[in-house]
Scaffold this motif. Structure first.
Motif, short mmCIF file in Angstrom:
data_model
loop_
_atom_site.label_atom_id
_atom_site.label_comp_id
_atom_site.label_asym_id
_atom_site.label_seq_id
_atom_site.Cartn_x
_atom_site.Cartn_y
_atom_site.Cartn_z
N ASN A 8 -37.19 50.66 13.97
CA ASN A 8 -37.49 49.49 14.79
C ASN A 8 -36.27 49.14 15.64
O ASN A 8 -35.22 48.79 15.12
CB ASN A 8 -37.87 48.30 13.89
CG ASN A 8 -38.32 47.09 14.69
OD1 ASN A 8 -38.75 47.22 15.83
ND2 ASN A 8 -38.20 45.92 14.10
N TYR A 41 -39.04 37.46 20.12
CA TYR A 41 -40.49 37.63 20.13
C TYR A 41 -41.15 36.24 20.10
O TYR A 41 -41.10 35.55 19.09
CB TYR A 41 -40.94 38.49 18.96
CG TYR A 41 -40.56 39.95 19.13
CD1 TYR A 41 -41.38 40.81 19.84
CD2 TYR A 41 -39.36 40.44 18.62
CE1 TYR A 41 -41.03 42.15 20.02
CE2 TYR A 41 -39.00 41.77 18.79
CZ TYR A 41 -39.84 42.61 19.50
OH TYR A 41 -39.48 43.93 19.68
N LEU A 60 -40.51 38.44 24.42
CA LEU A 60 -41.38 39.61 24.26
C LEU A 60 -42.62 39.20 23.47
O LEU A 60 -42.65 38.15 22.81
CB LEU A 60 -40.66 40.74 23.54
CG LEU A 60 -39.42 41.34 24.20
CD1 LEU A 60 -38.82 42.41 23.30
CD2 LEU A 60 -39.76 41.93 25.57
N ALA A 111 -44.98 40.61 20.41
CA ALA A 111 -45.08 41.61 19.35
C ALA A 111 -46.43 42.32 19.43
O ALA A 111 -47.46 41.71 19.71
CB ALA A 111 -44.92 40.95 17.99
N MET A 112 -46.41 43.63 19.19
CA MET A 112 -47.62 44.45 19.22
C MET A 112 -47.74 45.23 17.92
O MET A 112 -47.43 46.43 17.87
CB MET A 112 -47.59 45.42 20.41
CG MET A 112 -47.39 44.77 21.75
SD MET A 112 -47.27 46.00 23.08
CE MET A 112 -46.82 44.95 24.48
N LYS A 122 -46.85 50.13 17.99
CA LYS A 122 -45.39 50.06 17.91
C LYS A 122 -44.72 50.81 19.05
O LYS A 122 -43.66 50.40 19.52
CB LYS A 122 -44.91 50.61 16.56
CG LYS A 122 -45.38 49.84 15.35
CD LYS A 122 -44.90 48.40 15.38
CE LYS A 122 -43.41 48.28 15.19
NZ LYS A 122 -42.96 46.86 15.13
N GLU A 144 -44.65 48.57 21.97
CA GLU A 144 -43.71 47.47 21.71
C GLU A 144 -42.27 47.91 21.93
O GLU A 144 -41.47 47.17 22.53
CB GLU A 144 -43.90 46.97 20.28
CG GLU A 144 -43.01 45.80 19.91
CD GLU A 144 -43.27 45.31 18.50
OE1 GLU A 144 -44.32 44.68 18.27
OE2 GLU A 144 -42.43 45.59 17.61
N GLN A 145 -41.92 49.12 21.47
CA GLN A 145 -40.56 49.62 21.65
C GLN A 145 -40.27 49.92 23.11
O GLN A 145 -39.15 49.70 23.59
CB GLN A 145 -40.33 50.87 20.79
CG GLN A 145 -40.51 50.65 19.29
CD GLN A 145 -39.58 49.58 18.75
OE1 GLN A 145 -38.39 49.56 19.06
NE2 GLN A 145 -40.12 48.68 17.94
N GLN A 158 -41.62 48.30 25.67
CA GLN A 158 -41.45 46.98 26.28
C GLN A 158 -40.03 46.46 26.05
O GLN A 158 -39.38 45.95 26.98
CB GLN A 158 -42.47 46.01 25.67
CG GLN A 158 -42.29 44.57 26.11
CD GLN A 158 -43.10 43.60 25.26
OE1 GLN A 158 -43.53 42.56 25.75
NE2 GLN A 158 -43.30 43.91 23.99
#
Length: 331
Positions: free
Chosen positions: A105, A275, A305, A307-308, A312, A315-316, A318
């Motif tokens: 992450n 987030y 941001l 969160a998704m 993932k 999300e990373q 973004q």
């Protein structure tokens, strides 16, 4: 007959001397035998962060691994050069508590994505914190009551129950105060020791980035790694570091300063990426934003941001785009 008596007497004397001879032989055994029989001392247990680093060393290519020296410590850092003939600089990624230099992450994805954007990436590993280790409980010993002189027989007096209760409460309060003071002193000492050890690693990472002729150095901290990066810049103010990016920043437990007091006073441009869909992160970010507004000429900026959890990878991506866009606004 006399000859038989002498023979029997000699045999008895010889038999009585045999145990003494055996004892003497045992006494003459070399001391090395006892030393060899003693168990060897057990080697000290590795820190959890050291075990994680060893696991990464087995999984990742050797070309990415760098062993950096920080005083008496050596630690693993992961290096990826920019895929560009003229790199923009180096990002130094600081993971949070319980995370590795290739954490899935934020840490791992960013260290792999930035080289394609023209940045070298150097991902660190941090030591285990003394502040997170179990703390020994200090047992206060109550003062002994004064004893009467042995030469005098003092008349027995009946002590009221309420007086005994008051004495017990006062003694307990004194013990609690002493224990609280000792715990606070131990916490401050651990916090300072943790900071010095982490700052030494950050110094080593910055020095390595300089050796790669980096035009610009940016610290990127994730979780509690953002706290240590911000505190490092606030206390040491290294001129080689131009910017700070904090991602989902968290203040560790039992530390001297919190992020709300640290970030608004930093002398370098700071991006606080949080987030907005996470209530705790949003509320903490709001407090940091309000604190920054109370500072004149603050270089602090927030980026939100979404969160998704179900995607993932998106999300990373973004996160990477927001961080790179703030670092290189001309792109």
């Amino acid at each position: 007959m006399f000859t038989l008596y002498r023979t029997t007497l000699a045999m008895c004397c010889l038999a009585s001397l045999l145990p003494l001879g055996a004892l003497a032989a045992d006494a003459e055994k070399p001391a090395t035998a006892e030393a060899a029989a003693a168990p060897a001392p057990r080697p000290p247990l590795l820190e959890r962060s050291q075990e994680d680093a060893q696991a990464l060393e087995r999984l990742l290519p050797k070309a990415e691994q760098q062993t950096l020296e920080a005083g008496s410590d050596s630690f693993l850092a992961l290096w990826k050069p920019a895929n560009d003939s003229d790199p923009q600089g180096t990002v130094i990624i600081v993971p949070g508590a319980g995370e590795t230099a290739d954490w899935p992450n934020a840490v791992g994805p960013l260290r792999r994505k930035f080289p394609d954007a023209g940045w070298n990436s150097l991902s660190m590993s941090l030591p285990d914190l003394l502040a997170d280790s179990p703390q020994a409980r200090v047992q206060a010993t109550p003062a002994a009551a004064p004893q009467p002189d042995q030469g005098e027989s003092a008349p027995a007096k009946e002590t009221p129950v309420d007086a005994n209760a008051n004495v017990a409460q006062a003694t307990a309060a004194d013990a609690d105060t002493a224990e609280s003071t000792d715990a606070e002193q131990a916490s401050e000492q651990n916090d300072q020791a943790d900071a010095e050890r982490i700052f030494a690693r950050l110094d080593a990472a910055v020095a390595y980035a300089q050796q790669q002729n980096s035009r610009s150095i940016v610290l990127i901290g994730h979780g509690s790694g953002a706290y240590w990066a911000a505190r490092y810049l606030g206390e040491k103010q290294p001129p080689q570091v131009q910017k700070l990016v904090m991602i989902a920043a968290q203040t560790p437990a039992r530390v001297e300063h919190d992020l709300e007091s640290l970030t608004p006073t930093l002398k370098v441009p700071t991006a606080d990426i949080y987030y907005a869909t996470r209530t705790g992160d949003r509320n903490a970010a709001m407090q940091r934003l309000q604190a920054s507004k109370r500072q004149k000429d603050s270089q602090y900026k927030q980026l939100s941001l979404i969160a998704m959890p179900g995607n993932k990878s998106a999300e990373q991506e973004q996160l990477f785009r927001r961080a790179r866009g703030w670092m290189s606004p001309q792109e």
